[in-house]
Write a protein that holds these residues in place. Structure first.
Motif, PDB file in Angstrom:
ATOM      1  N   ALA A   1      -1.547   3.017  19.450  1.00  0.00           N
ATOM      2  CA  ALA A   1      -2.814   2.082  18.683  1.00  0.00           C
ATOM      3  C   ALA A   1      -3.447   2.931  17.777  1.00  0.00           C
ATOM      4  O   ALA A   1      -3.449   4.281  17.929  1.00  0.00           O
ATOM      5  N   PRO A   2      -3.863   2.578  16.680  1.00  0.00           N
ATOM      6  CA  PRO A   2      -4.424   3.284  15.495  1.00  0.00           C
ATOM      7  C   PRO A   2      -5.726   4.150  16.252  1.00  0.00           C
ATOM      8  O   PRO A   2      -6.355   3.536  17.101  1.00  0.00           O
ATOM      9  N   ALA A   3      -6.001   5.429  15.868  1.00  0.00           N
ATOM     10  CA  ALA A   3      -6.923   6.256  16.041  1.00  0.00           C
ATOM     11  C   ALA A   3      -7.992   6.266  15.071  1.00  0.00           C
ATOM     12  O   ALA A   3      -7.598   6.526  13.761  1.00  0.00           O
ATOM     13  N   GLY A   4      -9.454   6.254  15.237  1.00  0.00           N
ATOM     14  CA  GLY A   4     -10.456   6.684  14.302  1.00  0.00           C
ATOM     15  C   GLY A   4     -10.324   5.808  12.973  1.00  0.00           C
ATOM     16  O   GLY A   4     -10.162   4.641  13.150  1.00  0.00           O
ATOM     17  N   ALA A   5     -10.129   6.489  11.825  1.00  0.00           N
ATOM     18  CA  ALA A   5     -10.146   5.525  10.768  1.00  0.00           C
ATOM     19  C   ALA A   5      -8.851   5.438  10.123  1.00  0.00           C
ATOM     20  O   ALA A   5      -8.689   5.492   8.983  1.00  0.00           O
ATOM     21  N   GLU A   6      -7.758   5.701  10.764  1.00  0.00           N
ATOM     22  CA  GLU A   6      -6.228   5.620  10.367  1.00  0.00           C
ATOM     23  C   GLU A   6      -6.340   4.082   9.804  1.00  0.00           C
ATOM     24  O   GLU A   6      -6.443   3.190  10.385  1.00  0.00           O
ATOM     25  N   PRO A   7      -5.725   3.812   8.460  1.00  0.00           N
ATOM     26  CA  PRO A   7      -5.813   2.488   7.890  1.00  0.00           C
ATOM     27  C   PRO A   7      -4.602   1.545   8.560  1.00  0.00           C
ATOM     28  O   PRO A   7      -3.463   2.221   8.871  1.00  0.00           O
ATOM     29  N   LEU A   8      -4.777   0.646   8.414  1.00  0.00           N
ATOM     30  CA  LEU A   8      -3.936  -0.472   8.513  1.00  0.00           C
ATOM     31  C   LEU A   8      -3.640  -1.447   7.431  1.00  0.00           C
ATOM     32  O   LEU A   8      -4.453  -1.837   6.931  1.00  0.00           O
ATOM     33  N   VAL A   9      -2.255  -1.383   7.385  1.00  0.00           N
ATOM     34  CA  VAL A   9      -1.806  -2.457   6.145  1.00  0.00           C
ATOM     35  C   VAL A   9      -1.150  -3.440   6.754  1.00  0.00           C
ATOM     36  O   VAL A   9      -0.085  -3.490   7.589  1.00  0.00           O
ATOM     37  N   HIS A  10      -1.729  -4.769   6.359  1.00  0.00           N
ATOM     38  CA  HIS A  10      -0.992  -6.085   6.868  1.00  0.00           C
ATOM     39  C   HIS A  10      -0.001  -6.303   5.586  1.00  0.00           C
ATOM     40  O   HIS A  10      -0.428  -6.396   4.634  1.00  0.00           O
ATOM     41  N   LYS A  11       1.323  -7.006   6.135  1.00  0.00           N
ATOM     42  CA  LYS A  11       2.239  -7.216   4.937  1.00  0.00           C
ATOM     43  C   LYS A  11       2.828  -8.797   5.710  1.00  0.00           C
ATOM     44  O   LYS A  11       3.082  -8.970   6.635  1.00  0.00           O
ATOM     45  N   VAL A  12       3.371  -9.142   4.638  1.00  0.00           N
ATOM     46  CA  VAL A  12       4.274 -10.375   4.746  1.00  0.00           C
ATOM     47  C   VAL A  12       5.723 -10.325   4.177  1.00  0.00           C
ATOM     48  O   VAL A  12       6.375 -11.457   4.520  1.00  0.00           O
ATOM     49  N   HIS A  13       5.919  -9.166   3.578  1.00  0.00           N
ATOM     50  CA  HIS A  13       7.437  -8.799   2.983  1.00  0.00           C
ATOM     51  C   HIS A  13       7.973  -7.655   3.953  1.00  0.00           C
ATOM     52  O   HIS A  13       7.319  -6.748   4.522  1.00  0.00           O
ATOM     53  N   GLY A  14       9.527  -7.525   3.861  1.00  0.00           N
ATOM     54  CA  GLY A  14       9.807  -6.338   4.681  1.00  0.00           C
ATOM     55  C   GLY A  14       9.490  -4.860   3.946  1.00  0.00           C
ATOM     56  O   GLY A  14       9.108  -4.125   4.829  1.00  0.00           O
ATOM     57  N   ASP A  15       9.401  -5.055   2.793  1.00  0.00           N
ATOM     58  CA  ASP A  15       8.860  -3.656   1.999  1.00  0.00           C
ATOM     59  C   ASP A  15       7.344  -3.414   2.010  1.00  0.00           C
ATOM     60  O   ASP A  15       6.515  -4.561   1.818  1.00  0.00           O
ATOM     61  N   ALA A  16       7.049  -2.563   2.956  1.00  0.00           N
ATOM     62  CA  ALA A  16       5.329  -2.461   3.251  1.00  0.00           C
ATOM     63  C   ALA A  16       4.500  -2.124   1.667  1.00  0.00           C
ATOM     64  O   ALA A  16       3.339  -2.374   1.878  1.00  0.00           O
ATOM     65  N   PHE A  17       5.292  -2.040   0.802  1.00  0.00           N
ATOM     66  CA  PHE A  17       4.588  -1.783  -0.468  1.00  0.00           C
ATOM     67  C   PHE A  17       4.288  -3.210  -1.221  1.00  0.00           C
ATOM     68  O   PHE A  17       3.093  -3.069  -1.906  1.00  0.00           O
ATOM     69  N   GLU A  18       5.077  -4.112  -1.159  1.00  0.00           N
ATOM     70  CA  GLU A  18       5.021  -5.591  -1.664  1.00  0.00           C
ATOM     71  C   GLU A  18       3.808  -6.229  -1.261  1.00  0.00           C
ATOM     72  O   GLU A  18       3.632  -6.455  -0.086  1.00  0.00           O
ATOM     73  N   GLY A  19       2.886  -6.442  -2.226  1.00  0.00           N
ATOM     74  CA  GLY A  19       1.564  -7.231  -1.990  1.00  0.00           C
ATOM     75  C   GLY A  19       0.795  -6.509  -1.076  1.00  0.00           C
ATOM     76  O   GLY A  19      -0.093  -7.254  -0.527  1.00  0.00           O
ATOM     77  N   THR A  20       0.817  -5.365  -1.002  1.00  0.00           N
ATOM     78  CA  THR A  20      -0.302  -4.633  -0.119  1.00  0.00           C
ATOM     79  C   THR A  20      -1.180  -3.291  -0.789  1.00  0.00           C
ATOM     80  O   THR A  20      -0.522  -3.162  -1.912  1.00  0.00           O
ATOM     81  N   GLY A  21      -1.892  -2.838  -0.160  1.00  0.00           N
ATOM     82  CA  GLY A  21      -2.587  -1.684  -0.787  1.00  0.00           C
ATOM     83  C   GLY A  21      -1.923  -0.455  -0.236  1.00  0.00           C
ATOM     84  O   GLY A  21      -2.739   0.636  -0.444  1.00  0.00           O
ATOM     85  N   LEU A  22      -0.771  -0.360   0.211  1.00  0.00           N
ATOM     86  CA  LEU A  22      -0.073   0.726   0.960  1.00  0.00           C
ATOM     87  C   LEU A  22      -0.236   2.032  -0.295  1.00  0.00           C
ATOM     88  O   LEU A  22      -0.451   3.183   0.055  1.00  0.00           O
ATOM     89  N   GLU A  23       0.461   1.870  -1.349  1.00  0.00           N
ATOM     90  CA  GLU A  23       0.153   2.567  -2.532  1.00  0.00           C
ATOM     91  C   GLU A  23      -0.913   3.306  -2.667  1.00  0.00           C
ATOM     92  O   GLU A  23      -1.036   4.648  -2.824  1.00  0.00           O
ATOM     93  N   GLY A  24      -2.124   2.657  -2.739  1.00  0.00           N
ATOM     94  CA  GLY A  24      -3.158   3.364  -3.054  1.00  0.00           C
ATOM     95  C   GLY A  24      -3.747   3.971  -2.073  1.00  0.00           C
ATOM     96  O   GLY A  24      -4.324   4.925  -2.139  1.00  0.00           O
ATOM     97  N   LEU A  25      -3.481   3.759  -0.767  1.00  0.00           N
ATOM     98  CA  LEU A  25      -3.743   4.620   0.497  1.00  0.00           C
ATOM     99  C   LEU A  25      -3.289   5.864   0.510  1.00  0.00           C
ATOM    100  O   LEU A  25      -3.777   6.802   0.874  1.00  0.00           O
ATOM    101  N   LEU A  26      -2.085   5.805   0.270  1.00  0.00           N
ATOM    102  CA  LEU A  26      -1.226   6.868   0.338  1.00  0.00           C
ATOM    103  C   LEU A  26      -1.523   7.877  -1.082  1.00  0.00           C
ATOM    104  O   LEU A  26      -1.478   9.248  -0.927  1.00  0.00           O
ATOM    105  N   ALA A  27      -2.013   7.102  -2.310  1.00  0.00           N
ATOM    106  CA  ALA A  27      -2.274   8.189  -3.550  1.00  0.00           C
ATOM    107  C   ALA A  27      -3.869   8.765  -2.876  1.00  0.00           C
ATOM    108  O   ALA A  27      -3.671   9.780  -3.405  1.00  0.00           O
ATOM    109  N   GLU A  28      -4.599   8.254  -2.326  1.00  0.00           N
ATOM    110  CA  GLU A  28      -5.791   8.601  -1.829  1.00  0.00           C
ATOM    111  C   GLU A  28      -5.416   9.995  -1.086  1.00  0.00           C
ATOM    112  O   GLU A  28      -6.498  10.696  -1.128  1.00  0.00           O
ATOM    113  N   ARG A  29      -4.562   9.900  -0.258  1.00  0.00           N
ATOM    114  CA  ARG A  29      -4.226  10.619   0.799  1.00  0.00           C
ATOM    115  C   ARG A  29      -3.462  12.173   0.272  1.00  0.00           C
ATOM    116  O   ARG A  29      -2.873  12.938   0.872  1.00  0.00           O
TER     117      ARG A  29
END
Length: 182
Positions: free
Chosen positions: A73-101
């Protein structure tokens, strides 16, 4: 070596470790234990952890099959990305989360090897990330009824295949849990 400027950090991605995805998957308990060990190390070392959760007609958002396995399970403030495509980058905010970090290197774990793991590995690599696939921390369901090889062969082939990836300025590798360095 990432081609993403100013992104020296590593992030651990935990992809689709959901009840309906891991039900009956080979080495399920070992994969979950290995992901758990990586989570503990990443958290202890202050490495960003990002969770990814898939939904579709078989994994209906909010259903029991869609939920994470109870062992992880996620702990604390670990972000969660919801997706509907195989590639977790497609149509999600994953890139932004990784850039922030400041993440330019990704360590991939989870399921399904021949779908979301492979799609996300390629998606990350083509976007400029270094990608480490954790050899013993991903699994997939048995799709032999649809013409696929047995799951153990899919996992072994993906590990072999990913170890040969190359591109200018990027690094791809496969390593077991015990050898992962964040």
């Amino acid at each position: 070596m990432t081609t993403l400027a100013g992104r020296p950090n590593t992030a651990l991605l935990v992809i689709d470790v959901q009840k309906g995805v891991l039900e009956g998957a080979p080495a399920r308990d070992t994969v979950i234990a290995n992901i758990g060990a990586l989570l503990a190390r990443a958290r202890a070392e202050g490495v960003p952890v990002v969770w990814v959760q898939h939904s579709d007609e078989d994994l209906v958002k909010g259903s029991e099959a869609w939920e994470y396995v109870p062992e992880l399970a996620p702990a604390g403030a670990e972000p969660l990305v919801h997706k509907v495509h195989g590639d977790a980058f497609e149509g999600t905010g994953l890139e932004g989360l990784l850039a922030e970090r400041g993440a330019g290197r990704l360590v991939l774990t989870g399921a399904q090897t021949d779908m979301c793991i492979r799609a996300t590995a390629h998606g990350a690599f083509t976007r400029g990330y270094d990608v480490t696939l954790v050899a013993d921390a991903h699994t997939t369901e048995d799709l032999t009824a649809h013409g696929a090889p047995p799951p153990e062969q899919v996992i072994a082939h993906t590990n072999l295949y990913w170890s040969w990836q190359s591109a200018p300025g990027r690094h791809a590798e496969v390593a077991p849990t015990a050898e992962i360095v964040f």
